[in-house]
Design a protein around this motif. Sequence first.
Motif, PDB file in Angstrom:
ATOM      1  N   ASN A  19       0.820  -1.200   0.000  1.00 33.21           N
ATOM      2  CA  ASN A  19       0.000   0.000   0.000  1.00 33.21           C
ATOM      3  C   ASN A  19       0.860   1.260   0.000  1.00 33.21           C
ATOM      4  N   SER A  20       1.929   1.263   0.785  1.00 30.00           N
ATOM      5  CA  SER A  20       2.792   2.448   0.814  1.00 30.00           C
ATOM      6  C   SER A  20       3.493   2.650  -0.526  1.00 30.00           C
ATOM      7  N   ARG A  21       3.886   1.574  -1.191  1.00 28.03           N
ATOM      8  CA  ARG A  21       4.516   1.700  -2.504  1.00 28.03           C
ATOM      9  C   ARG A  21       3.513   2.183  -3.556  1.00 28.03           C
ATOM     10  N   ALA A  26       1.225   6.588  -6.871  1.00 28.36           N
ATOM     11  CA  ALA A  26       0.102   7.495  -7.152  1.00 28.36           C
ATOM     12  C   ALA A  26       0.546   8.952  -7.056  1.00 28.36           C
ATOM     13  N   ARG A  27       1.339   9.281  -6.044  1.00 25.38           N
ATOM     14  CA  ARG A  27       1.844  10.662  -5.904  1.00 25.38           C
ATOM     15  C   ARG A  27       2.715  11.049  -7.092  1.00 25.38           C
ATOM     16  N   GLU A  28       3.568  10.117  -7.526  1.00 25.81           N
ATOM     17  CA  GLU A  28       4.469  10.405  -8.650  1.00 25.81           C
ATOM     18  C   GLU A  28       3.674  10.609  -9.947  1.00 25.81           C
ATOM     19  N   ILE A  29       2.697   9.764 -10.188  1.00 25.87           N
ATOM     20  CA  ILE A  29       1.915   9.860 -11.420  1.00 25.87           C
ATOM     21  C   ILE A  29       1.069  11.131 -11.440  1.00 25.87           C
ATOM     22  N   ARG A  30       0.545  11.538 -10.282  1.00 30.76           N
ATOM     23  CA  ARG A  30      -0.274  12.760 -10.213  1.00 30.76           C
ATOM     24  C   ARG A  30       0.478  13.976 -10.749  1.00 30.76           C
ATOM     25  N   GLY A  31       1.784  13.961 -10.646  1.00 34.32           N
ATOM     26  CA  GLY A  31       2.583  15.100 -11.082  1.00 34.32           C
ATOM     27  C   GLY A  31       2.793  15.193 -12.577  1.00 34.32           C
ATOM     28  N   ARG A  32       2.369  14.214 -13.332  1.00 33.92           N
ATOM     29  CA  ARG A  32       2.566  14.235 -14.786  1.00 33.92           C
ATOM     30  C   ARG A  32       1.479  15.083 -15.454  1.00 33.92           C
ATOM     31  N   ASP A  33       1.881  15.879 -16.431  1.00 34.84           N
ATOM     32  CA  ASP A  33       0.970  16.823 -17.089  1.00 34.84           C
ATOM     33  C   ASP A  33      -0.224  16.156 -17.758  1.00 34.84           C
ATOM     34  N   VAL A  38      -6.011  10.414 -10.417  1.00 33.61           N
ATOM     35  CA  VAL A  38      -5.372   9.171 -10.019  1.00 33.61           C
ATOM     36  C   VAL A  38      -6.147   8.592  -8.832  1.00 33.61           C
ATOM     37  N   SER A  39      -6.411   7.296  -8.906  1.00 39.72           N
ATOM     38  CA  SER A  39      -6.999   6.611  -7.761  1.00 39.72           C
ATOM     39  C   SER A  39      -6.106   5.430  -7.398  1.00 39.72           C
ATOM     40  N   GLN A  40      -6.128   5.101  -6.132  1.00 35.52           N
ATOM     41  CA  GLN A  40      -5.283   4.019  -5.637  1.00 35.52           C
ATOM     42  C   GLN A  40      -6.080   3.231  -4.615  1.00 35.52           C
ATOM     43  N   ASP A  58      -4.594   3.657 -10.623  1.00 32.25           N
ATOM     44  CA  ASP A  58      -5.272   3.904 -11.892  1.00 32.25           C
ATOM     45  C   ASP A  58      -5.176   5.396 -12.212  1.00 32.25           C
ATOM     46  N   ALA A  59      -4.689   5.715 -13.399  1.00 30.32           N
ATOM     47  CA  ALA A  59      -4.547   7.116 -13.810  1.00 30.32           C
ATOM     48  C   ALA A  59      -5.391   7.372 -15.055  1.00 30.32           C
TER      49      ALA A  59
END
Length: 134
Positions: A19-21, A26-33, A38-40, A58-59
């Motif tokens: 879950n932590s990974r 999810a945090r990293e993907i949210r930063g992409r333009d 994003v849901s996790q 899921d992005a």
Amino acid sequence: MDIESIHAIKMLKAMAYCNSRFSALAREIRGRDEVITVSQRLECLIDQGVTFIEGYVDAELDSGKAIAFFLEIRWDDYYWFIDSSVLLNDAVGQDAIVKFPKRIASTLDDCTNQLAMAITDLLENASTIDIKRL
């Protein structure tokens, strides 16, 4: 503490690690333009009498497609089965972009080790996928 409790704690710790990974991904993907939302999730489910654990990040992309980093853990009386893949969803349906080999474990220790490797595969693969081209 009894042995069953020790084993339960070991599996709960493995799930918390996953879950932590997933949260970090999810945090990293949210930063992409090109990412809209994003849901996790990581949860234990029952479907038609079968209990399993499912996790994903899921992005939803600005292209109208979605990419999912997916993990599933099932078991029977003898083995643990760990599936992981990267899926692309669009208006036509769902396709596996990357399908990792099914992992099978016969002990709890082997299962938690295989689970850690499956999560590592998913996260390492995430950095190599060019979302803009999907």
